[in-house]
Write an enzyme that holds these catalytic residues in place. Structure first.
Site: not given
Ligand SMILES: *Cc1c(COP(=O)(O)O)cnc(C)c1O
Length: 420
Positions: A19, A240, A269
């Site tokens: 980015y 998600d 994460k």
């Molecule tokens: C960070 C994130 C992703 C992508 O995850 P990466 O490990 O960066 O590919 C997808 N969805 C949400 C809600 C996120 O915060």
């Protein structure tokens, strides 16, 4: 010469940053080490971290318990292919996640990045219908949402965020709409979904917070309305939780506040505590059953090389141990209360549009964001790591942060914004 280490001066000519407009951007800061909530720069300066490395380092950096688990795993087996072979860390992790998630969310596909887990969820949804003899080629997604950076996931991001215009013709054509925020919206959304259902495999949403889209909140009712509309229309629901999972919104999962069971949930994460790349797509038994067949063509055709990485799974199991041993709901709540109290004064500053807090997410939204880039070095000068983006200055600190360090973060926001 930058006064930076040699590896920096040489390597900066060869790295491509995320980015980042490489021509005009302020050069990145070289980091020497991390510990707890602190990032130490190569020149010895220490920054208190307000971001948790894109929301991953929930337990702070270098947590000895996670490091020990990873070291032990490293000496036994760093990684082994997951085709035809399995290992204890991955299967233990799957058993634990199935127990933590509601309903029959029982099947885990373990990958290495969040975007890939979203891709897997989307493929599962599409093939679920194919395996039942139906072809559905579209997803319903919402304005303001972020689900990843790959071509499949940006096609379900906000069109601006995913730069749909730039990639026009390359992205799958999906159905974009607004998140239902009122009972009237909910009715409109249900009708919209019903009409389009024959083409739609799944609705995909972030739960309670649209993170990368600007930390915009919605209520648990929104998730309940989407679940009801999906049930009524016979469409799958993907939630998600990559940003929200593991107490960021106050509860273990954001869906816990809505009491719903999505068909697929994606996690990453904080899952592995910011130590190793790992993601999981967890599907309901009802989804898995549509793939469970004598026909090899009905199998899920996906398998990243580094999937179910043993070090990542070991980090995740250790991270889950910590989440289970201590009361993270109480930690998130304490952070919420402190941020509410300490960020509130920002609401009286010129140029502040709103201040909002949900769980361990604190947001100060600006009226005029034209000078947002200029704020970044000011935060570093204050000794904090805070990365404003779009029109917001936000905090997602490690959940183990001490009150005095959090005060330093909130105080820096007030100071920098009041001097701007
Ligand atoms: C960070 C994130 C992703 C992508 O995850 P990466 O490990 O960066 O590919 C997808 N969805 C949400 C809600 C996120 O915060």
């Amino acid at each position: 010469m930058t006064g930076h280490p040699t590896w920096y001066d040489e390597g900066i000519q060869h790295i491509w940053l995320p980015y980042t407009q490489m021509k005009t951007a302020t050069p990145p800061l070289p980091v020497k080490s991390t510990d707890g909530v602190r990032i130490t720069l190569a020149d010895g300066r220490e920054l208190i971290d307000g971001i948790s490395s894109w929301w991953a380092a929930a337990h702070g950096y270098n947590h000895p318990y996670i490091l020990d688990a990873v070291k032990t795993q490293l000496e036994t087996m760093p990684h082994v292919m997951f085709g035809g072979l399995v290992h204890e860390q991955a299967l233990k992790l799957s058993t634990r996640l199935a127990a933590m998630l509601p309903g029959d969310l029982n099947r885990c596909f373990i990958a290495e990045s969040g975007s890939v887990s979203v891709e897997v969820a989307m493929k599962m949804a599409a093939q679920y219908f194919i395996n039942r003899g139906e072809k559905r080629t579209k997803f319903v997604h919402f304005r303001g949402t972020y689900h990843g950076d790959t071509l499949g996931t940006i096609a379900v991001c906000d069109p601006e965020e995913g730069m749909h215009g730039m990639f026009k013709g390359m992205l799958a054509e999906n159905l974009l709409t607004d998140l239902p925020r009122t009972p009237e919206d909910a009715e409109r959304f249900a009708a919209f979904l019903k009409v389009n259902a024959p083409d739609v495999a799944a609705v995909i949403t972030e739960p309670l917070v649209q993170g990368a889209g600007g930390m915009v909140f919605h209520t648990p009712e929104t998730l309940q309305w989407i679940r009801m509309a999906c049930d009524a229309a016979g469409v799958l629901m993907i939630v998600d939780e990559i940003f929200t999972g593991f107490y960021r919104t106050g509860t273990r999962f954001a869906i816990d506040q809505a009491g719903i069971v999505p068909d697929m949930v994606t996690l990453s994460k904080a899952l592995s505590g910011g130590v190793a790349p790992l993601s999981v797509c967890v599907a309901r038994d009802t989804i898995f059953d549509a793939f469970y067949d004598d026909d090899p063509m009905k199998a899920l055709m996906h398998g990243p090389t580094y999937m179910a990485h043993a070090l990542g799974c070991a980090a995740a199991n250790a991270s889950l141990d910590l989440f289970e041993r201590e009361d993270y709901e109480a930690k998130a709540e304490a952070i919420q209360h402190q941020m509410m109290a300490e960020l509130a004064p920002c609401g009286f500053l010129n140029n502040v549009k709103s201040v909002r807090v949900k769980g361990a997410i604190g947001v100060v939204q600006l009226e005029d964001a034209s000078a947002i880039e200029a704020l970044k070095p000011k935060f570093v000068a204050e000794g904090v790591w805070i990365r404003p983006f779009r029109d917001i200055v936000y905090l997602t600190p490690p959940l183990i942060i001490e009150p005095a360090d959090l005060t330093k973060l909130t105080g820096s926001i007030y100071k920098v914004l009041s001097e701007a």
